[in-house]
Design a protein around this motif. Sequence first.
Motif, PDB file in Angstrom:
ATOM      1  N   ALA A 184     -27.424   6.347 -20.045  1.00 29.50           N
ATOM      2  CA  ALA A 184     -28.827   6.033 -19.757  1.00 29.50           C
ATOM      3  C   ALA A 184     -29.661   6.783 -20.790  1.00 29.50           C
ATOM      4  O   ALA A 184     -30.245   7.832 -20.518  1.00 29.50           O
ATOM      5  CB  ALA A 184     -29.182   6.460 -18.332  1.00 29.50           C
ATOM      6  N   ILE A 185     -29.707   6.234 -21.990  1.00 30.23           N
ATOM      7  CA  ILE A 185     -30.210   6.975 -23.150  1.00 30.23           C
ATOM      8  C   ILE A 185     -31.667   6.677 -23.487  1.00 30.23           C
ATOM      9  O   ILE A 185     -32.149   7.035 -24.558  1.00 30.23           O
ATOM     10  CB  ILE A 185     -29.322   6.718 -24.384  1.00 30.23           C
ATOM     11  N   GLN A 201     -38.580   4.030 -27.015  1.00 30.70           N
ATOM     12  CA  GLN A 201     -39.937   3.564 -26.777  1.00 30.70           C
ATOM     13  C   GLN A 201     -40.556   4.320 -25.603  1.00 30.70           C
ATOM     14  O   GLN A 201     -39.869   4.830 -24.730  1.00 30.70           O
ATOM     15  CB  GLN A 201     -39.924   2.063 -26.473  1.00 30.70           C
ATOM     16  N   GLY A 202     -41.877   4.375 -25.590  1.00 33.31           N
ATOM     17  CA  GLY A 202     -42.579   4.946 -24.446  1.00 33.31           C
ATOM     18  C   GLY A 202     -42.916   6.416 -24.583  1.00 33.31           C
ATOM     19  O   GLY A 202     -43.554   6.988 -23.687  1.00 33.31           O
ATOM     20  N   TRP A 228     -35.473  11.262 -18.650  1.00 34.24           N
ATOM     21  CA  TRP A 228     -34.685  10.051 -18.420  1.00 34.24           C
ATOM     22  C   TRP A 228     -33.206  10.399 -18.392  1.00 34.24           C
ATOM     23  O   TRP A 228     -32.776  11.442 -18.852  1.00 34.24           O
ATOM     24  CB  TRP A 228     -34.989   8.983 -19.467  1.00 34.24           C
ATOM     25  N   GLY A 229     -32.406   9.488 -17.798  1.00 29.72           N
ATOM     26  CA  GLY A 229     -30.963   9.712 -17.706  1.00 29.72           C
ATOM     27  C   GLY A 229     -30.420   9.326 -16.346  1.00 29.72           C
ATOM     28  O   GLY A 229     -31.028   8.544 -15.606  1.00 29.72           O
ATOM     29  N   THR A 248     -35.445   4.528 -18.907  1.00 32.74           N
ATOM     30  CA  THR A 248     -36.503   4.697 -19.895  1.00 32.74           C
ATOM     31  C   THR A 248     -37.289   5.957 -19.537  1.00 32.74           C
ATOM     32  O   THR A 248     -37.282   6.401 -18.388  1.00 32.74           O
ATOM     33  CB  THR A 248     -37.457   3.484 -19.914  1.00 32.74           C
ATOM     34  N   PRO A 249     -37.974   6.551 -20.507  1.00 35.84           N
ATOM     35  CA  PRO A 249     -38.695   7.797 -20.232  1.00 35.84           C
ATOM     36  C   PRO A 249     -39.777   7.623 -19.169  1.00 35.84           C
ATOM     37  O   PRO A 249     -40.520   6.638 -19.168  1.00 35.84           O
ATOM     38  CB  PRO A 249     -39.304   8.151 -21.582  1.00 35.84           C
TER      39      PRO A 249
END
Length: 285
Positions: A184-185, A201-202, A228-229, A248-249
């Motif tokens: 989950a990068i 992104q983000g 994230w992760g 996603t972040p």
Amino acid sequence: MVCGSNSYGQLGIGINKYSGSINVDQHEPQLHTSGLVELTAMQHILWSGETPAKVQCGMDHTVILTSSGRVFGMGWGSDGQLGTGPGSTSSHDRPVQVFGLDDVPIVDISSSTDFTLALSKDGRLFYWGNSEYGQCMTGEKIDQVLAPIEMPFNNGKIIGIAAGGSHTLVLSSNGRVYVCGYGAIGLGAGAISFLRPTLVQGVSDIVYIAASTDRCIALDDQRRVYSWGLGNCAGRLGNGSISENMHTPVRLDIDPALVQSDLIALGNDIALLASGSDSCSAGTV
């Protein structure tokens, strides 16, 4: 000073679980130590005036950067974690210098499970250890990188590096974050494997990054924290959920006044964020 597990010699004190019944000062080899032990082997390695500048702990190995830009490793080396050169997968219970970087002063290192990143004074990025998920950014998966290889990066000057369990994070001088590897990068739920540096992104205007086994944190220039992760029952992503993954972040609900980049620590199941005030208040996410 060192402490903890020493099964593979990762404390660098000259013994490991393969030392058999060797007596050290009339005692059995120390495979675990709860008290601090002096790493005397470094005294015989350091040049005059040279000091340890940074230490990174992997799963079963340790990496040390000195003030002169030299890098040493100790512990388990089966996947090249120690970077001791072509054909070398031996473990070492005393510090050994990483191969091939004699004329390349290193200014930063990051190590996680079984690989290490090293940033040189002239801005080049090097990698050694396991890269079975392609986190070495070369476009291929390599089980064993036994000697440092230069990682291709063409997205600006590198100012930050972070080694995760199966992924690599790179921070560019333009404030953007790039990732490579598996998990989950930060690239979306359907984007879990990339063999080349890919823009996350983000997030923008980032000044600090950190990575652990399967999660990441980024801090922007306004001291806003993004995470994230993979989540778990410990709620380690800090988003208020005890199980949800974040692909996603996501910005965390933390007062920026409580955050300072050099007071952030990221472990497998906990993150510590502390302020630089006299009160040194801290929070966990």
